[in-house]
Motif scaffolding. Sequence first.
Motif, PDB file in Angstrom:
ATOM      1  N   UNK A  85       0.921  -1.297  -0.039  1.00  0.00           N
ATOM      2  CA  UNK A  85      -0.025  -0.008   0.147  1.00  0.00           C
ATOM      3  C   UNK A  85       0.845   1.363  -0.130  1.00  0.00           C
ATOM      4  N   UNK A  86       0.329   2.408  -0.280  1.00  0.00           N
ATOM      5  CA  UNK A  86       0.947   3.522  -0.003  1.00  0.00           C
ATOM      6  C   UNK A  86       1.219   3.961   1.232  1.00  0.00           C
TER       7      UNK A  86
ATOM      8  N   UNK B 105      -0.003  10.351  -3.263  1.00  0.00           N
ATOM      9  CA  UNK B 105      -0.850   9.340  -2.717  1.00  0.00           C
ATOM     10  C   UNK B 105      -1.280   8.188  -3.498  1.00  0.00           C
ATOM     11  N   UNK B 106      -0.729   7.980  -4.980  1.00  0.00           N
ATOM     12  CA  UNK B 106      -0.999   7.297  -5.823  1.00  0.00           C
ATOM     13  C   UNK B 106       0.023   6.183  -6.177  1.00  0.00           C
ATOM     14  N   UNK B 107      -0.392   4.750  -6.077  1.00  0.00           N
ATOM     15  CA  UNK B 107       0.361   3.545  -6.518  1.00  0.00           C
ATOM     16  C   UNK B 107       0.579   3.645  -8.074  1.00  0.00           C
ATOM     17  N   UNK B 108       1.592   2.910  -8.456  1.00  0.00           N
ATOM     18  CA  UNK B 108       1.761   2.732 -10.014  1.00  0.00           C
ATOM     19  C   UNK B 108       2.349   1.220  -9.919  1.00  0.00           C
ATOM     20  N   UNK B 109       2.198   0.612 -11.286  1.00  0.00           N
ATOM     21  CA  UNK B 109       3.096  -0.658 -11.302  1.00  0.00           C
ATOM     22  C   UNK B 109       4.679  -0.685 -10.886  1.00  0.00           C
TER      23      UNK B 109
ATOM     24  N   UNK C 210      -9.565   5.121  -3.136  1.00  0.00           N
ATOM     25  CA  UNK C 210     -10.257   6.112  -4.252  1.00  0.00           C
ATOM     26  C   UNK C 210     -11.254   6.650  -3.413  1.00  0.00           C
ATOM     27  N   UNK C 211     -11.093   8.046  -3.223  1.00  0.00           N
ATOM     28  CA  UNK C 211      -9.986   8.788  -3.425  1.00  0.00           C
ATOM     29  C   UNK C 211      -8.783   8.380  -2.325  1.00  0.00           C
ATOM     30  N   UNK C 212      -7.612   8.797  -3.009  1.00  0.00           N
ATOM     31  CA  UNK C 212      -6.468   8.698  -1.911  1.00  0.00           C
ATOM     32  C   UNK C 212      -6.532   9.406  -0.630  1.00  0.00           C
ATOM     33  N   UNK C 213      -5.669   9.166   0.219  1.00  0.00           N
ATOM     34  CA  UNK C 213      -5.665  10.017   1.478  1.00  0.00           C
ATOM     35  C   UNK C 213      -5.369  11.525   1.367  1.00  0.00           C
ATOM     36  N   UNK C 214      -4.691  11.717   0.247  1.00  0.00           N
ATOM     37  CA  UNK C 214      -4.568  13.103  -0.394  1.00  0.00           C
ATOM     38  C   UNK C 214      -5.384  13.715  -1.029  1.00  0.00           C
ATOM     39  N   UNK C 215      -6.753  12.890  -1.322  1.00  0.00           N
ATOM     40  CA  UNK C 215      -7.625  13.846  -2.126  1.00  0.00           C
ATOM     41  C   UNK C 215      -7.567  13.411  -3.453  1.00  0.00           C
ATOM     42  N   UNK C 216      -6.486  12.696  -4.089  1.00  0.00           N
ATOM     43  CA  UNK C 216      -6.532  12.494  -5.463  1.00  0.00           C
ATOM     44  C   UNK C 216      -7.237  11.363  -5.928  1.00  0.00           C
TER      45      UNK C 216
END
Length: 366
Positions: A104-105, A134-138, A163-169
């Motif tokens: 996880x992030x 706050x977003x993961x990528x492969x 979704x959304x992330x903890x940072x609101x994205x």
Amino acid sequence: MADSARVSTNPSAATDAIRRHDPEVRGFASDNYAGVHPEILAALALANGGHQVAYGEDDYTAHLQDVMRGHFGPTAEAFPVFNGTGANVVALQALTERWGAVICAGTAHIHVDECGAPERVGGLKLLTVPTGHGKLTPELIDREAFGWDDEHRAQPQVVSIAQTTELGTCYTPEEIREICDHAHERGMKVHLDGSRIANAAATLGVPLRAFTTDAGVDVLSFGGTKNGMVFGECVVVLNPDAVRAMKHLRKMSMQLASKMRFVSVQFEALLSGDLWLRSASHANAMAARLAERVRAVEGVEVLHPVQSNAVFARLPHDVSERLQKRYRFYFWDEGAGDVRWMCSFDTTEADVDAFAAALAEEMGRQ
């Protein structure tokens, strides 16, 4: 039964309860601070009265399955629970074995704000990765997606995104599809923490299933409290082959409501029509308005893209402390001067404008 022994069900009957708060007070600390949407309260009253079978064998929970399948497809199965931490713990337990780990992030709610519950109650290991916004990528997932033959290492079995992330994205559906494909190719499953899933759908302008079922998510935690419910969240299993023993894990994790009809009817009111989308869209619009207003205040920096109902900003620490005496909100990183401002379904334009004016006033006192 004698008349004197009957219990009144008249909602207007005399009661000792009194209002102990000022309903005019507004803050920007959390969407959990908001009250209950009137349509949710009406649904609760509708479900009251008479007897219904306990522990989820009621008519409302049965109908909730149809409601959820309308949003997520014919294989979806809903398991109402009490709260978001409970939803995440139950979902992650169902996806992992005793030696399993979850990637996880570093900012993920399951890591930062759940008091170690996934690890202590769920008995699993969290493998955290630093992220941008706050977003993961492969590529970021692969920092921890290794060592499956190493008996000394907790085995990465799940990727958890928010979704959304903890940072609101927000993740786009394509980004989530890429993560799911990448995880599944490596034998891992995907969990989506959707405490603010409605806000994401409102931002993206797509159906809920577009970035869940259709993108390959296996299980999601569906949030209702932050979108106008009294209490209650829901674990929604999208891929039945990915989980095990959901009913037993829910009970063992102390998340099985006896009077479950009062959780389920709230989700029915939220999701049968467009209440979920109306409420989330309004909260998002208020956050966008807030971001616009505070960007105009010299010395205030908005830190992340505003893609939901959250605004993260940086300003002088003493200004935040003075402003907190007028409005409730939280520091996100007190050392850096970072704060978080949240909007909700009942935030008004007047609330936003008054807060922005108070911020400008306090900044002017520097």
